[in-house]
Scaffold this active site. Structure first.
Site, PDB file in Angstrom:
ATOM      1  N   ARG A  32       0.801  -1.228   0.000  1.00  0.00           N
ATOM      2  CA  ARG A  32       0.000   0.000   0.000  1.00  0.00           C
ATOM      3  C   ARG A  32       0.831   1.274   0.000  1.00  0.00           C
ATOM      4  NH1 ARG A  32      -5.390  -0.970   3.774  1.00  0.00           N
ATOM      5  NH2 ARG A  32      -6.117  -2.854   2.704  1.00  0.00           N
ATOM      6  N   ASP A 141     -14.958  10.929   8.945  1.00  0.00           N
ATOM      7  CA  ASP A 141     -13.965   9.917   8.592  1.00  0.00           C
ATOM      8  C   ASP A 141     -12.583  10.541   8.689  1.00  0.00           C
ATOM      9  OD1 ASP A 141     -14.158   6.983   7.191  1.00  0.00           O
ATOM     10  OD2 ASP A 141     -12.309   8.002   6.630  1.00  0.00           O
TER      11      ASP A 141
END
Length: 298
Positions: A32, A141
């Protein structure tokens, strides 16, 4: 990536996002964060570590954290928490707040918006009963990138197929090229804000219903306990907290307790009683008389 570099990145991510990575997740960091290295013209993860230790680059720091954040979500995910909202939580909250005629709902890990928009659809369904009410639907978020997508309300064909009834797609979305955009009335109902659950969030105020699903599973036990205790502080005395199916408060905090009738539902330990169950007819989306507007009377 050396062991020291891996340990640094694990600690870095733990401090900034709460993400607790085991040694078996080394591959996840490598896969990632590789694209992050390329984005910032860094030759290796070692170079990324050096950069993170050096002069603060907020864009790079944000990219590292967001690359490691899991944003798996879909409309009406796991279905039960939404049936529970329609059949039990909303009717009970309306009965308790009949005097104030105001409800506050928080989606604490909103990702790309499917969860809050699912709730917004049900609120719009209930619009005739909510006439004259003020309903605040706040969605937060950690990732600013996913919040931008949520605000846009634009989803791929694959995304709208996941959990969304066909009648809801027809009713609430319009096709834009190969994508689907949710209606402006639903987008206006949700107040999206960036928020890291590791940081204080008491400034958001008190909520009648909090959804914090499938995020605590990424934290270690002390972090889970801390977040849950602070969620309790943001939950009304007679409010309801919904966690993911694999999450619990047991052994983590004594401020919240499970509702014995509904898995995944938690209430304040100090509450005199759990919410009364009132069953409503099955069916998730029916015609409404008028669109519900966020934070204004109907």
């Amino acid at each position: 990536m050396t062991d020291l570099e891996f340990d640094f990145l694990r600690a870095y991510l733990k401090t900034r996002s709460g993400l607790a990575l085991s040694v078996e997740k080394r591959y996840l960091i490598e896969s990632r964060l590789g694209p992050v290295c390329r984005r910032f013209n860094l030759a290796s993860l070692g170079a990324l570590v050096t950069a993170l230790k050096g002069t603060r680059d907020l864009a790079m720091e944000r990219a590292v954290v967001e690359a490691m954040t899991t944003n798996e979500t879909f409309f009406f995910r796991d279905r039960t928490p939404f049936d529970l909202f329609r059949d039990v939580l909303l009717p009970e909250a309306m009965a308790r707040r009949a005097g104030q005629r105001r409800l506050r709902i928080w989606c604490a890990a909103a990702s790309t918006g499917q969860e809050p928009y699912s709730i917004a659809m049900m609120l719009q369904e209930a619009a005739p009963r909510l006439a004259g009410w003020q309903v605040d639907l706040v969605a937060t978020d950690l990732s600013t990138e996913v919040l931008e997508k949520a605000r846009a309300g634009l989803y791929s064909h694959f995304e709208v197929q996941r959990g969304l009834p066909v009648q809801a797609l027809i009713k609430h979305f319009e096709q834009v090229g190969e994508q689907w955009r949710i209606s402006a009335s639903l987008r206006q109902m949700v107040d999206y804000r960036p928020l890291n659950l590791l940081h204080p969030f008491d400034g958001l105020g008190t909520f009648d219903i909090i959804y914090c699903r499938n995020v605590l599973i990424y934290f270690d036990a002390p972090t889970k306990g801390d977040v849950l205790a602070r969620l309790s502080g943001s939950l009304a005395a007679d409010g309801a907290l919904l966690l993911g199916a694999a999450e619990t408060v047991i052994g983590l905090t004594d401020r919240l307790m499970p509702n014995p009738d509904h898995r995944g539902l938690y209430v304040q330990a100090s509450a005199a009683r759990a919410p009364v169950v009132r069953q409503a007819p099955a069916g998730i989306l029916t015609p409404v008389a008028a669109p519900l507007r966020r934070a204004v009377g109907l």
